[in-house]
Design an enzyme around this catalytic site. Sequence first.
Site, PDB file in Angstrom:
ATOM      1  N   GLU A  42      -5.746   3.693   4.168  1.00 28.65           N
ATOM      2  CA  GLU A  42      -6.263   3.039   5.293  1.00 28.65           C
ATOM      3  C   GLU A  42      -5.377   2.682   6.312  1.00 28.65           C
ATOM      4  O   GLU A  42      -4.740   1.267   5.763  1.00 28.65           O
ATOM      5  CB  GLU A  42      -6.980   1.834   4.727  1.00 28.65           C
ATOM      6  CG  GLU A  42      -8.005   2.311   3.575  1.00 28.65           C
ATOM      7  CD  GLU A  42      -9.278   3.108   4.173  1.00 28.65           C
ATOM      8  OE1 GLU A  42      -9.442   3.087   5.571  1.00 28.65           O
ATOM      9  OE2 GLU A  42     -10.167   3.650   3.337  1.00 28.65           O
TER      10      GLU A  42
ATOM     11  N   CYS B   2      -7.675  -3.981  11.733  1.00 26.88           N
ATOM     12  CA  CYS B   2      -7.448  -2.567  12.016  1.00 26.88           C
ATOM     13  C   CYS B   2      -8.783  -1.833  12.780  1.00 26.88           C
ATOM     14  O   CYS B   2      -8.239  -0.953  13.663  1.00 26.88           O
ATOM     15  CB  CYS B   2      -7.379  -1.763  10.716  1.00 26.88           C
ATOM     16  SG  CYS B   2      -8.808  -2.274   9.421  1.00 26.88           S
TER      17      CYS B   2
ATOM     18  N   GLU C 234      -0.969  -0.031  18.754  1.00 29.06           N
ATOM     19  CA  GLU C 234      -1.861  -1.057  18.249  1.00 29.06           C
ATOM     20  C   GLU C 234      -1.154  -2.546  18.271  1.00 29.06           C
ATOM     21  O   GLU C 234      -0.060  -2.598  17.873  1.00 29.06           O
ATOM     22  CB  GLU C 234      -2.122  -0.711  16.562  1.00 29.06           C
ATOM     23  CG  GLU C 234      -2.874  -1.757  15.990  1.00 29.06           C
ATOM     24  CD  GLU C 234      -3.085  -1.359  14.529  1.00 29.06           C
ATOM     25  OE1 GLU C 234      -2.003  -1.054  13.654  1.00 29.06           O
ATOM     26  OE2 GLU C 234      -3.992  -1.295  13.713  1.00 29.06           O
TER      27      GLU C 234
HETATM   28  P1  NAD Z   1       2.539  -2.985   6.763  1.00 30.29           P
HETATM   29  O1  NAD Z   1       2.321  -1.598   6.416  1.00 30.29           O
HETATM   30  O2  NAD Z   1       3.893  -3.697   7.320  1.00 30.29           O
HETATM   31  O3  NAD Z   1       2.485  -3.756   5.298  1.00 30.29           O
HETATM   32  C1  NAD Z   1       1.343  -3.623   4.543  1.00 30.29           C
HETATM   33  C2  NAD Z   1       1.702  -3.832   3.001  1.00 30.29           C
HETATM   34  O4  NAD Z   1       2.601  -2.567   2.619  1.00 30.29           O
HETATM   35  C3  NAD Z   1       2.218  -5.153   2.643  1.00 30.29           C
HETATM   36  O5  NAD Z   1       2.020  -5.435   1.550  1.00 30.29           O
HETATM   37  C4  NAD Z   1       3.611  -4.694   2.688  1.00 30.29           C
HETATM   38  O6  NAD Z   1       4.665  -5.520   1.964  1.00 30.29           O
HETATM   39  C5  NAD Z   1       3.858  -3.178   2.146  1.00 30.29           C
HETATM   40  N1  NAD Z   1       4.831  -2.346   2.322  1.00 30.29           N
HETATM   41  C6  NAD Z   1       5.805  -2.378   3.440  1.00 30.29           C
HETATM   42  N2  NAD Z   1       6.768  -1.490   3.200  1.00 30.29           N
HETATM   43  C7  NAD Z   1       6.482  -0.589   2.272  1.00 30.29           C
HETATM   44  C8  NAD Z   1       6.909   0.552   1.645  1.00 30.29           C
HETATM   45  N3  NAD Z   1       7.779   1.185   2.297  1.00 30.29           N
HETATM   46  N4  NAD Z   1       5.985   1.072   0.541  1.00 30.29           N
HETATM   47  C9  NAD Z   1       5.071   0.396   0.114  1.00 30.29           C
HETATM   48  N5  NAD Z   1       4.705  -0.792   0.469  1.00 30.29           N
HETATM   49  C10 NAD Z   1       5.092  -1.356   1.626  1.00 30.29           C
HETATM   50  O7  NAD Z   1       1.400  -3.450   7.531  1.00 30.29           O
HETATM   51  P2  NAD Z   1       1.114  -4.985   7.917  1.00 30.29           P
HETATM   52  O8  NAD Z   1       1.597  -5.676   9.183  1.00 30.29           O
HETATM   53  O9  NAD Z   1       1.033  -5.972   6.624  1.00 30.29           O
HETATM   54  O10 NAD Z   1      -0.483  -4.865   8.172  1.00 30.29           O
HETATM   55  C11 NAD Z   1      -1.142  -4.496   9.383  1.00 30.29           C
HETATM   56  C12 NAD Z   1      -1.454  -3.180   9.384  1.00 30.29           C
HETATM   57  O11 NAD Z   1      -2.541  -2.879   8.411  1.00 30.29           O
HETATM   58  C13 NAD Z   1      -2.196  -2.701  10.815  1.00 30.29           C
HETATM   59  O12 NAD Z   1      -1.520  -1.395  11.099  1.00 30.29           O
HETATM   60  C14 NAD Z   1      -3.424  -2.433  10.369  1.00 30.29           C
HETATM   61  O13 NAD Z   1      -4.475  -1.578  11.327  1.00 30.29           O
HETATM   62  C15 NAD Z   1      -3.587  -1.847   9.074  1.00 30.29           C
HETATM   63  N6  NAD Z   1      -4.721  -2.133   8.287  1.00 30.29           N
HETATM   64  C16 NAD Z   1      -5.787  -1.130   8.131  1.00 30.29           C
HETATM   65  C17 NAD Z   1      -6.974  -1.331   7.265  1.00 30.29           C
HETATM   66  C18 NAD Z   1      -7.785  -0.409   7.372  1.00 30.29           C
HETATM   67  O14 NAD Z   1      -8.760  -0.380   6.596  1.00 30.29           O
HETATM   68  N7  NAD Z   1      -7.773   1.015   8.038  1.00 30.29           N
HETATM   69  C19 NAD Z   1      -7.148  -2.558   7.165  1.00 30.29           C
HETATM   70  C20 NAD Z   1      -6.369  -3.520   7.390  1.00 30.29           C
HETATM   71  C21 NAD Z   1      -5.093  -3.700   8.094  1.00 30.29           C
END
Ligand code: NAD
Length: 477
Positions: free
Chosen positions: A258, A292, A389
Amino acid sequence: MPRFEYAPAPESRAIVDIQPSYGLFIGGEFVDPADGGVMKSVNPASEEVLAEVVEAGPQDVDRAVRTARAAYDGVWGRMPGRDRAKYLFRIARIIAERSRELAVLESLENGKPIRESRDADLPLVAAHFFYYAGWADKLGHAGFGTDPRPLGVAGQVIPWNFPLLMLAWKVAPALACGNTVVLKPAETTPLSALRFAEICQQADLPPGVVNIVTGAGATGAAVVDHPDVDKVAFTGSTEVGKQIARSVAGTRKRVTLELGGKAANIVFDDAAIDQAVEGIVNGIFFNQGHVCCAGSRLLVQESVYDQLLASLKRRMATLRVGDPLDKNTDIGAINSGAQLERIRTLSEIGQQEGAQPWSPPCELPDRGFWFAPTIFTGVTQAHRIAREEIFGPVLSVLTFRTPDEAVAKANNTPYGLSAGIWSEKGSRILSTADKLRAGVVWANTFNKFDPSSPFGGYKESGYGREGGRHGLEAYLA
Ligand code: NAD
């Protein structure tokens, strides 16, 4: 007539007892890390340190996965659905009972206004557990065969924008289907997940069914890459989602992603303008735009552009930015210094590329991370603020002349998570919705969520669905 001013209406934080430090939640108890480090959770509205948490290392993650496997083999995977349901109902009820405490904690750590955590996040979190509790003993009637089986251990990684709600979206369907879980919350918002761990204890959930490992990206990668994880569920950025897709390719792991979005909110000339303005404001300023599916691209039919813009600016001038715990606050703090930097950078690029920013007059607090609600006009489809975004309270405004042009512009994005349509004609709404390449399309409303309704994206917004009957599929063999 004199104008009434708002008096401060702070929600008390006394209901939340935060410990100075937390361990990892493995096997039903809080344990010290084997190879983990330490990181801090910070209140983004004040920059005050709330608590220290563990940054789990590979050995810690391995221990959590082995514990989840033992709980799956020994108890949860073989427990009848009607008994799993009882635990889920119990968790749902405890969340509802403790919702004020959880809402305050969520606002303290995330920066979101208490009005939203109290009235949107927490009711949805409880509703999600109630909803999936109802499915646990009916999986044979869900359309996935007569005897669907759980997958095993689910490794789940979530972002910081809706910490508890994203946890609920992941944990509730996984447990309802008979899987056990290792969940990694985001590095800036681990505390509500750790509070959820206490709720699992309070509900007498068998040890090891839910395990919570705090940490940053490396911890998330260790969860995703662990060879004994059967299912990976990730919510976060498209960039990290792509890395995860690469790392699980060729393994037997099931994956749902997601990811990000850049939703078009389309206003036709026959729309009820005041109603549309409310939807636009809700679409981009709810949760500081850290959503998101935020309606971050406004597409307005040219003939109503002037009227709509004047109305939108009038409405934006009434938004109250400030203390997340004040019950009158509409827009709280940006979740972290890093996210604030990203919003600033993209906004500056928007100006350099020729778009014009506008914000209502508003005083921002001295400490903490803040960004005034902003709209950019004069935006073209080539501008980075129309393509990337921003994940903040920043709206890019574009115009269109014909319905076909609206659809073409709305679909001109690498993402495809959500969209909005504002029109009084049902036929126009249906024909437009049919042509939009987006997982969720709202009509004459925006950002409406319900646990029975599936949610998920097209294209770079990811794959798989969460919520509803569809959300069970990702956790069943
Ligand atoms: P991010 O991808 O930086 O981090 C998300 C999570 O992934 C965190 O827990 C982070 O620690 C972890 N992470 C980071 N690098 C990783 C790796 N290499 N392997 C595994 N895990 C890793 O995103 P963010 O800044 O925390 O969140 C914002 C993003 O989330 C936005 O792009 C938003 O659109 C998206 N989002 C999507 C939905 C949906 O349902 N589509 C819902 C909420 C947020």
